[in-house]
Write a protein that holds these residues in place. Structure first.
Motif, short mmCIF file in Angstrom:
data_model
loop_
_atom_site.label_atom_id
_atom_site.label_comp_id
_atom_site.label_asym_id
_atom_site.label_seq_id
_atom_site.Cartn_x
_atom_site.Cartn_y
_atom_site.Cartn_z
N GLU A 98 0.85 -1.31 0.11
CA GLU A 98 -0.04 0.00 0.01
C GLU A 98 0.82 1.22 0.02
O GLU A 98 1.75 1.37 1.03
CB GLU A 98 -0.99 -0.03 1.35
CG GLU A 98 -1.95 1.10 1.18
CD GLU A 98 -2.86 0.98 2.27
OE1 GLU A 98 -3.54 1.99 2.61
OE2 GLU A 98 -2.91 0.03 2.91
N LYS A 99 0.52 2.01 -1.03
CA LYS A 99 1.54 3.36 -1.07
C LYS A 99 1.00 4.24 0.19
O LYS A 99 -0.20 4.43 0.53
CB LYS A 99 1.17 4.17 -2.31
CG LYS A 99 1.85 5.29 -2.60
CD LYS A 99 1.41 6.02 -3.90
CE LYS A 99 2.39 7.19 -4.09
NZ LYS A 99 1.97 7.93 -5.48
N LYS A 100 2.14 4.89 0.73
CA LYS A 100 1.85 5.66 2.11
C LYS A 100 1.35 7.20 1.39
O LYS A 100 1.87 7.47 0.43
CB LYS A 100 3.15 5.78 2.78
CG LYS A 100 3.17 6.47 4.02
CD LYS A 100 4.41 6.42 4.78
CE LYS A 100 4.20 7.12 6.19
NZ LYS A 100 5.62 6.94 6.85
N GLU A 101 0.38 7.46 2.06
CA GLU A 101 -0.01 8.95 1.60
C GLU A 101 0.99 9.97 1.90
O GLU A 101 1.80 9.83 3.09
CB GLU A 101 -1.36 9.11 2.66
CG GLU A 101 -1.92 10.43 2.16
CD GLU A 101 -3.48 10.45 2.84
OE1 GLU A 101 -4.48 11.08 2.30
OE2 GLU A 101 -3.70 9.85 3.78
N SER A 102 0.87 11.04 1.20
CA SER A 102 2.12 12.06 1.36
C SER A 102 1.31 13.36 1.47
O SER A 102 0.27 13.71 0.88
CB SER A 102 2.95 11.58 0.26
OG SER A 102 2.38 12.03 -1.02
N ALA A 103 2.20 14.34 2.14
CA ALA A 103 1.30 15.45 2.28
C ALA A 103 2.55 16.73 2.15
O ALA A 103 3.64 16.51 2.24
CB ALA A 103 0.73 15.75 3.34
N THR A 114 2.20 14.92 11.64
CA THR A 114 1.86 14.22 10.36
C THR A 114 2.44 12.72 10.43
O THR A 114 1.83 11.79 9.59
CB THR A 114 2.39 15.03 9.13
OG1 THR A 114 1.83 16.33 9.18
CG2 THR A 114 2.27 14.44 7.98
N VAL A 161 1.39 9.70 7.69
CA VAL A 161 1.80 10.34 6.36
C VAL A 161 3.04 10.68 6.16
O VAL A 161 3.61 11.36 7.16
CB VAL A 161 0.64 11.49 6.21
CG1 VAL A 161 0.65 12.21 4.94
CG2 VAL A 161 -0.73 11.00 6.69
N GLY A 218 -1.04 14.11 -2.32
CA GLY A 218 -2.58 13.77 -2.25
C GLY A 218 -3.19 14.49 -1.05
O GLY A 218 -4.37 14.23 -0.97
N LEU A 219 -2.27 15.24 -0.19
CA LEU A 219 -2.84 16.03 0.93
C LEU A 219 -1.98 17.34 1.13
O LEU A 219 -0.72 17.21 0.92
CB LEU A 219 -3.03 14.93 2.12
CG LEU A 219 -3.24 15.25 3.30
CD1 LEU A 219 -4.72 15.71 3.26
CD2 LEU A 219 -3.05 14.50 4.31
N THR A 277 -7.01 18.91 -4.43
CA THR A 277 -6.64 17.70 -3.62
C THR A 277 -7.15 18.12 -2.40
O THR A 277 -7.84 19.04 -2.18
CB THR A 277 -5.11 17.90 -3.57
OG1 THR A 277 -4.62 16.45 -3.03
CG2 THR A 277 -4.45 18.95 -2.59
N ARG A 278 -6.84 17.00 -1.51
CA ARG A 278 -7.53 17.03 0.09
C ARG A 278 -7.02 18.03 0.74
O ARG A 278 -5.51 17.99 0.82
CB ARG A 278 -7.36 15.48 0.61
CG ARG A 278 -8.46 14.69 0.02
CD ARG A 278 -8.99 13.56 1.11
NE ARG A 278 -7.57 12.81 1.42
CZ ARG A 278 -7.41 12.53 2.78
NH1 ARG A 278 -8.00 13.07 3.79
NH2 ARG A 278 -6.08 12.07 3.03
#
Length: 426
Positions: free
Chosen positions: A5-10, A37, A42, A79-80, A101-102
């Protein structure tokens, strides 16, 4: 073959204005936001600080800066975007439409961490209540621009508005249900505290900025295995343990949720039942990460929160933890010497525990009164109360009365005053 699973990034953003200039540096705020974070799981792609004279009511950082941020979001494939500043519903909606984006703010991030960390039913109820309280005024920003337009002139009450009002009503009803459930939990917690009050132990609470080492200290003093790690907010639900002091007495020590700068008011309100442990405690141990460059600011944040909770009048001992990581030991000792009722320790290495124990014993001594009593046999139940609410040094059953020499909690001392006798009569 296997998939990961790709880790969410911000991308992180913090705004400094003339109004909040000097409270905290942009660098310190972004660094703490990065820690939050990471705690949420994230990855941080970039940290952006901006200075303006005042907040832009529509875009927080201004429309032009928002357009620049959009280009950075696209380039980094973020993505954030997480803002250190709290966002109004309007700002959140406008930034979401511009950045495509979010968008979340610091409060949402902390609420998400609390949701991940809550383990007990009480903790989960408290987090859900805080999340819904935060969400309610922002529901409108979740609907598309087209849906919001459905309620225009001639078509008021269209599908978008109807669904929005329906959702608002459902959220309000759910909030009411959660508050009702939490009230039951609060009753149980009050009963638990009342039961502990009947025990012959003073109570203390560990307070401090998040990740100061409170849980590690509780484990060291009590021999328990409370979760303790370097991640922020490792402890959400209060944990109480019995700690035996060198003189044989014992205290009940409670570990509580760590504080943080600008702790969301909705979260403080939701966790009030948990934080009441601080208000009910006889005294507080304020744990400070002495190795942190922000230690002074962290101390101020904790003291401000205690004042908000109505616990600022409690006897407080300051425990400078992680002393082994401090480079300037002379400065540390000077700070401890200039701070009332303070000690320095290294909880992970069990260094400084003797000094801390002495500090706790001294605090307990200030909470009790040494009394020599001659209690009539007709009031012999008071002898039992001396054992329950104090420490009996000697007891002598003489023909005239029961002579007791004891350290008595001040709450009971007033009721025993009529039986006080000079110490030499003991």
């Amino acid at each position: 073959m296997h998939t990961t699973e790709k880790k969410e990034s911000a991308i992180l953003v913090a705004l400094e204005t003339d109004e909040n200039h000097g409270a905290d540096t942009l660098e310190a705020r972004l660094e703490e936001l990065a820690e939050l974070t990471a705690t949420a799981g994230v990855a941080v792609l970039d940290k952006i600080g901006q200075k303006r004279r005042q907040v832009d009511p529509a875009y927080l950082i201004g429309h032009g800066k928002a357009d620049e941020l959009f280009a950075q979001v696209r380039e980094a494939d973020a993505g954030l975007v997480i803002f250190d500043n709290d966002l109004s519903p309007t700002q959140q909606r406008n930034l979401g439409e511009t950045l495509k984006t979010r968008i979340i703010d610091r409060t949402q991030l902390i609420l998400d961490i609390f949701a991940q960390r809550a383990r007990t039913r009480e903790g989960k109820l408290q987090v859900e209540l805080a999340q819904l309280t935060y969400l309610l005024p922002r529901l409108g920003s979740l609907y598309t621009k087209f849906e919001r337009q459905q309620g225009g002139i001639g078509v008021r009450g269209g599908s978008g508005e109807t669904k929005l009002e329906t959702d608002r009503r459902k959220v309000r009803e759910h909030i009411t249900d959660l508050e009702r459930e939490l009230e039951e939990v609060r009753k149980q917690r009050r009963q638990q505290r009342a039961s502990r009050r009947n025990l012959p132990f003073p109570s203390a609470a560990l307070v401090g900025y998040t990740s100061a080492g409170k849980s590690t200290l509780l484990n060291t003093l009590s021999g328990s295995e409370v979760l303790a790690d370097r991640m922020l907010f490792s402890t959400l639900d209060p944990t109480t343990r019995r700690v035996v002091l060198p003189d044989g007495r014992a205290i009940l020590l409670t570990d509580t949720v760590g504080f943080i700068r600008s702790l969301p008011s909705d979260l403080v309100a939701a966790f009030r039942a948990t934080l009441e442990e601080l208000v009910e405690a006889d005294f507080l141990l304020h744990v400070v990460d002495a190795s942190s460059p922000e230690a002074d600011r962290h101390r101020d944040t904790v003291l401000e929160t205690l004042e908000f909770l109505g616990a600022s009048d409690k006897p407080v001992s300051t425990v400078f933890n992680k002393a082994d990581l401090v480079e300037d030991q002379y400065a540390l000792r000077a700070q401890v010497a200039s701070t009332p009722n303070a000690v320095y320790i290294a909880a992970t290495k069990r260094e400084g525990m003797a000094a801390l124990m002495d500090r706790i014993v001294a605090t307990i001594q200030s909470l009790v009164e040494t009394m020599a009593l001659a209690i009539p046999y007709s009031r012999s139940e008071l002898v039992a109360q001396c054992y329950e609410y104090g420490r009996v040094i000697t007891v002598d059953y003489r023909p005239d009365a029961i002579h007791v020499h004891a350290e008595i909690a001040r709450s009971l001392a007033g009721r025993l005053e009529e039986f006080r006798v000079p110490v030499e009569e003991q």
